[in-house]
Design a protein around this motif. Structure first.
Motif, short mmCIF file in Angstrom:
data_model
loop_
_atom_site.label_atom_id
_atom_site.label_comp_id
_atom_site.label_asym_id
_atom_site.label_seq_id
_atom_site.Cartn_x
_atom_site.Cartn_y
_atom_site.Cartn_z
N GLY A 99 -20.74 23.82 -7.30
CA GLY A 99 -20.71 25.23 -7.69
C GLY A 99 -22.10 25.81 -7.85
O GLY A 99 -22.38 26.94 -7.42
N ALA A 100 -23.01 25.03 -8.44
CA ALA A 100 -24.38 25.52 -8.64
C ALA A 100 -25.15 25.61 -7.34
O ALA A 100 -26.07 26.43 -7.21
N SER A 101 -24.78 24.79 -6.35
CA SER A 101 -25.51 24.79 -5.08
C SER A 101 -25.21 26.02 -4.23
O SER A 101 -25.98 26.36 -3.33
N GLY A 102 -24.06 26.65 -4.47
CA GLY A 102 -23.66 27.81 -3.67
C GLY A 102 -23.05 27.43 -2.33
O GLY A 102 -22.78 28.29 -1.50
N LEU A 103 -22.80 26.13 -2.11
CA LEU A 103 -22.20 25.69 -0.85
C LEU A 103 -20.72 26.05 -0.82
O LEU A 103 -20.03 25.95 -1.84
N GLU A 104 -20.24 26.43 0.36
CA GLU A 104 -18.84 26.81 0.49
C GLU A 104 -18.27 26.27 1.80
O GLU A 104 -19.01 26.02 2.76
N GLY A 105 -16.95 26.13 1.83
CA GLY A 105 -16.26 25.76 3.05
C GLY A 105 -16.76 24.47 3.66
O GLY A 105 -17.03 23.48 2.96
N PRO A 106 -16.95 24.45 4.99
CA PRO A 106 -17.36 23.22 5.68
C PRO A 106 -18.71 22.68 5.21
O PRO A 106 -18.97 21.49 5.35
N GLN A 107 -19.56 23.56 4.67
CA GLN A 107 -20.87 23.10 4.22
C GLN A 107 -20.76 22.06 3.12
O GLN A 107 -21.63 21.19 2.99
N VAL A 108 -19.71 22.14 2.31
CA VAL A 108 -19.52 21.16 1.24
C VAL A 108 -19.31 19.77 1.85
O VAL A 108 -19.95 18.79 1.46
N ASP A 109 -18.40 19.68 2.84
CA ASP A 109 -18.15 18.40 3.50
C ASP A 109 -19.40 17.87 4.18
O ASP A 109 -19.69 16.66 4.15
N ILE A 110 -20.15 18.77 4.81
CA ILE A 110 -21.38 18.37 5.50
C ILE A 110 -22.38 17.80 4.51
O ILE A 110 -23.01 16.77 4.75
N ALA A 111 -22.54 18.48 3.38
CA ALA A 111 -23.48 18.02 2.35
C ALA A 111 -23.06 16.65 1.81
O ALA A 111 -23.89 15.73 1.69
N LEU A 112 -21.78 16.49 1.50
CA LEU A 112 -21.29 15.23 0.93
C LEU A 112 -21.43 14.07 1.91
O LEU A 112 -21.74 12.95 1.52
N SER A 113 -21.21 14.34 3.20
CA SER A 113 -21.26 13.26 4.19
C SER A 113 -22.68 12.81 4.50
O SER A 113 -22.88 11.71 5.01
N ASN A 114 -23.67 13.64 4.19
CA ASN A 114 -25.06 13.29 4.51
C ASN A 114 -25.91 12.96 3.28
O ASN A 114 -27.02 12.46 3.42
N TYR A 115 -25.39 13.27 2.11
CA TYR A 115 -26.15 13.11 0.87
C TYR A 115 -26.56 11.65 0.64
O TYR A 115 -27.75 11.34 0.51
N ALA A 116 -25.57 10.78 0.59
CA ALA A 116 -25.88 9.37 0.34
C ALA A 116 -26.57 8.72 1.54
O ALA A 116 -27.43 7.86 1.39
N ARG A 117 -26.19 9.14 2.77
CA ARG A 117 -26.79 8.58 3.98
C ARG A 117 -28.30 8.72 3.98
O ARG A 117 -29.01 7.83 4.45
N LYS A 118 -28.78 9.82 3.44
CA LYS A 118 -30.21 10.07 3.43
C LYS A 118 -30.92 9.57 2.17
O LYS A 118 -32.12 9.77 2.02
N GLY A 119 -30.16 8.95 1.28
CA GLY A 119 -30.79 8.39 0.09
C GLY A 119 -31.09 9.41 -1.00
O GLY A 119 -31.92 9.14 -1.88
N TYR A 120 -30.42 10.56 -0.98
CA TYR A 120 -30.66 11.55 -2.04
C TYR A 120 -29.98 11.15 -3.35
O TYR A 120 -30.31 11.67 -4.40
N GLY A 121 -29.02 10.27 -3.30
CA GLY A 121 -28.32 9.84 -4.50
C GLY A 121 -26.99 9.24 -4.12
O GLY A 121 -26.76 8.85 -2.97
N THR A 122 -26.10 9.15 -5.11
CA THR A 122 -24.79 8.56 -4.88
C THR A 122 -23.69 9.53 -5.30
O THR A 122 -23.91 10.41 -6.14
N ILE A 123 -22.52 9.34 -4.70
CA ILE A 123 -21.32 10.10 -5.07
C ILE A 123 -20.22 9.08 -5.29
O ILE A 123 -19.88 8.33 -4.38
N ASP A 124 -19.69 9.05 -6.51
CA ASP A 124 -18.68 8.04 -6.82
C ASP A 124 -17.73 8.57 -7.88
O ASP A 124 -18.17 9.07 -8.92
N SER A 125 -16.44 8.49 -7.59
CA SER A 125 -15.39 8.88 -8.55
C SER A 125 -15.62 10.27 -9.11
O SER A 125 -15.45 10.52 -10.30
N GLY A 126 -16.01 11.19 -8.24
CA GLY A 126 -16.15 12.58 -8.66
C GLY A 126 -17.43 12.90 -9.39
O GLY A 126 -17.61 14.01 -9.88
N GLU A 127 -18.35 11.93 -9.45
CA GLU A 127 -19.64 12.16 -10.11
C GLU A 127 -20.77 11.97 -9.10
O GLU A 127 -20.65 11.20 -8.16
#
Length: 508
Positions: A99-127
């Motif tokens: 919500g704070a990022s302002g991402l909407e629609g397909p951009q959310v999926d794109i961000a989530l699919s590349n976030y961990a791949r690039k080493g920006y952090g982790t996504i696990d169990s909704g956190e």
């Protein structure tokens, strides 16, 4: 020496000192490039010119790539929002950061699919967490987009971007690659000699016209030779999607094995999706982090009262001397809650209970190839929605040997004969096991399904008094094994590899 007019024009425009491109010759001779190409091949046959070919590759940003070059990549926006939320110190709810990022629609999926791949952090169990040492300014893909933003169509060799980054941007659909064949023409010594001696223009006709036929002049004219080696324009026609091919093939195989097809709602009550499967209501997979609940309408109105009472009884008390139930809360209101089905086993519970098509007598075999929906973390083998090959067999005295034999027969139809089995736990089957197949390219073992014999605690409330063996297999992962795709996102979704889909074939 006499030559057709176009060939004479090309000879006069070409040089013996340096190779000249077809486009340059076309401009000098005031002829279409395709006419010059045809004339050059004909002259080459006569030994008057040499034609050299090379393939030039250029890249240009797509509209989406240009937008990200101007703004920034979705995964970087997600990382910056995560930092702002303090995710570099402790995990933060993913919804809050999105919500704070302002991402909407397909951009959310794109961000989530590349976030961990690039080493920006982790996504696990909704956190989500953010790596404080990550450096978005060193993001190779973002820097490449910026470098390409000023070039309308840049030669790959002239771009200061490594090949791996180009490949990744191509897979993401952020740039377009174009290959073009460049032909260059240079005069031979014989051509120079003939030009010095003088070449006359011969009148030739390129096509037969009604006038030539009616006048009879066609008998006296010289026709230009037809060049069968000239390049034709390429057309990319439509094609049945790989997953559609895979789905139809799976259906053919299962029907051939004696199965009937099931269908049912994509949105269903938790009762059919989970409660009928003897899955406790406090199971982690039934939290809002793993399921897609419906806001409107939120609950189903009609459920079979007797069946609801029987399912609740088994959840609370168990069945028989060796079963105690779960001793955990059971709420009918939660059972009536609507959600996108997390697996197509909801179809099996509807059919086995007799609710969908009436009572089914053994022996019986049913299957479906339908979509399921889960709030998974996107990676090479997981998507938020996927196709599941659901199936079950109802008969007396079924065993694990029968189940394994069914899988061996099924997968052999696709040339897969190295299936491996691993014991597993499911709330609704006992015994249970997972299936694994070897990827033909990487050699890695990939989980391709889950299976088992339905427990009595599940079958008794449904009114089934014989054995039922069942499974849920992954269609996309079967497609990976048959096509060699290494990433499920190459098959469908926002990052689908169109070039791969155009060329991939389902083999069996």
């Amino acid at each position: 020496m006499q030559l057709p007019e176009q060939q004479v024009a090309v000879l006069e425009a070409a040089s013996a000192d340096e190779a000249t491109s077809v486009d340059a010759l076309a401009e000098r001779a005031d002829l279409p490039p395709e006419t010059v190409t045809g004339a050059a091949f004909e002259l080459e046959t006569e030994g008057l010119v040499a034609v050299e070919e090379r393939v030039d590759e250029t890249v240009t940003l797509t509209d989406e790539g240009a937008d990200y070059a101007t703004a920034t990549l979705p995964e970087i926006r997600l990382y910056e929002a995560a930092l702002e939320a303090g995710a570099d110190e402790e995990p933060v709810q993913m919804g809050q950061v999105i919500g704070a990022s302002g991402l909407e629609g397909p951009q959310v999926d794109i961000a989530l699919s590349n976030y961990a791949r690039k080493g920006y952090g982790t996504i696990d169990s909704g956190e989500i967490t953010a790596d404080p040492d990550a450096d978005p300014s060193a993001d190779a893909e973002a820097n490449a987009l910026e470098a390409l933003s000023d070039a309308d169509e840049a030669p790959v060799d002239a771009v200061d971007v490594d090949a791996d980054t180009i490949d990744q941007l191509d897979r993401r659909g952020l740039l377009e690659r174009r290959e073009s064949t460049v032909r260059e023409v240079i005069l031979t010594e014989r051509a120079v000699t003939e030009l010095m001696a003088g070449i006359e223009t011969a009148e030739t006709v390129g096509q037969v016209t009604p006038e030539l036929l009616t006048s009879g002049d066609w008998e006296d004219v010289e026709f230009a030779e037809y060049n069968v080696e000239a390049d034709a324009e390429e057309f990319e026609g439509g094609k049945v999607h790989v997953l559609r091919q895979m789905s139809e093939r799976v259906k053919d195989v299962l029907v051939g094995m004696g199965f009937q097809e099931m269908d049912g709602p994509h949105v269903d009550a938790d009762f059919w999706i989970n409660d009928c499967l003897f899955m406790p209501q406090d199971h982690p997979a039934r939290t809002h982090w793993d399921r897609f609940a419906m806001e409107q309408p939120s609950h189903i109105d009609e459920l079979p009262e007797d069946l609801v009472a029987d399912v609740e009884r088994v959840h609370r008390e168990g069945l028989g001397e060796d079963s105690e139930g779960y001793h955990s809360p059971w709420d009918e209101d939660f059972a009536r809650a609507l959600a996108l089905r997390g697996h197509t086993t909801s179809l099996s519970t509807r059919y086995l209970s007799g609710t969908q098509i009436g009572e089914i007598e053994p022996p019986a075999r049913f299957f479906s190839v339908e979509k399921a929906y889960r709030n998974d973390t996107l990676d090479a083998t997981h998507l938020l929605e996927f196709y599941q090959i659901e199936g079950w067999v109802m008969a007396e005295d079924l065993s694990v040997r029968d189940l394994m034999g069914t899988f061996e027969e099924f997968y052999a139809q696709f040339g897969i004969e190295d299936i491996q089995f691993k014991p597993h736990y499911n709330p609704y089957t006992e015994p249970s096991f997972e299936l694994f197949g070897t990827h033909p390219t990487t050699g890695e073992l990939i989980e391709i399904g889950n299976s088992g014999i339905f427990r009595e605690e599940m079958l008794e409330p449904l009114g089934v008094d014989c054995d039922v063996m069942a499974w849920g297999l992954a269609l996309e992962r079967l497609a990976m094994l048959t096509t060699g795709a290494e990433d499920i996102r190459d098959l469908h979704g926002t990052l689908a590899d169109l070039e791969f889909l155009r060329n991939a074939e389902v083999t069996y």
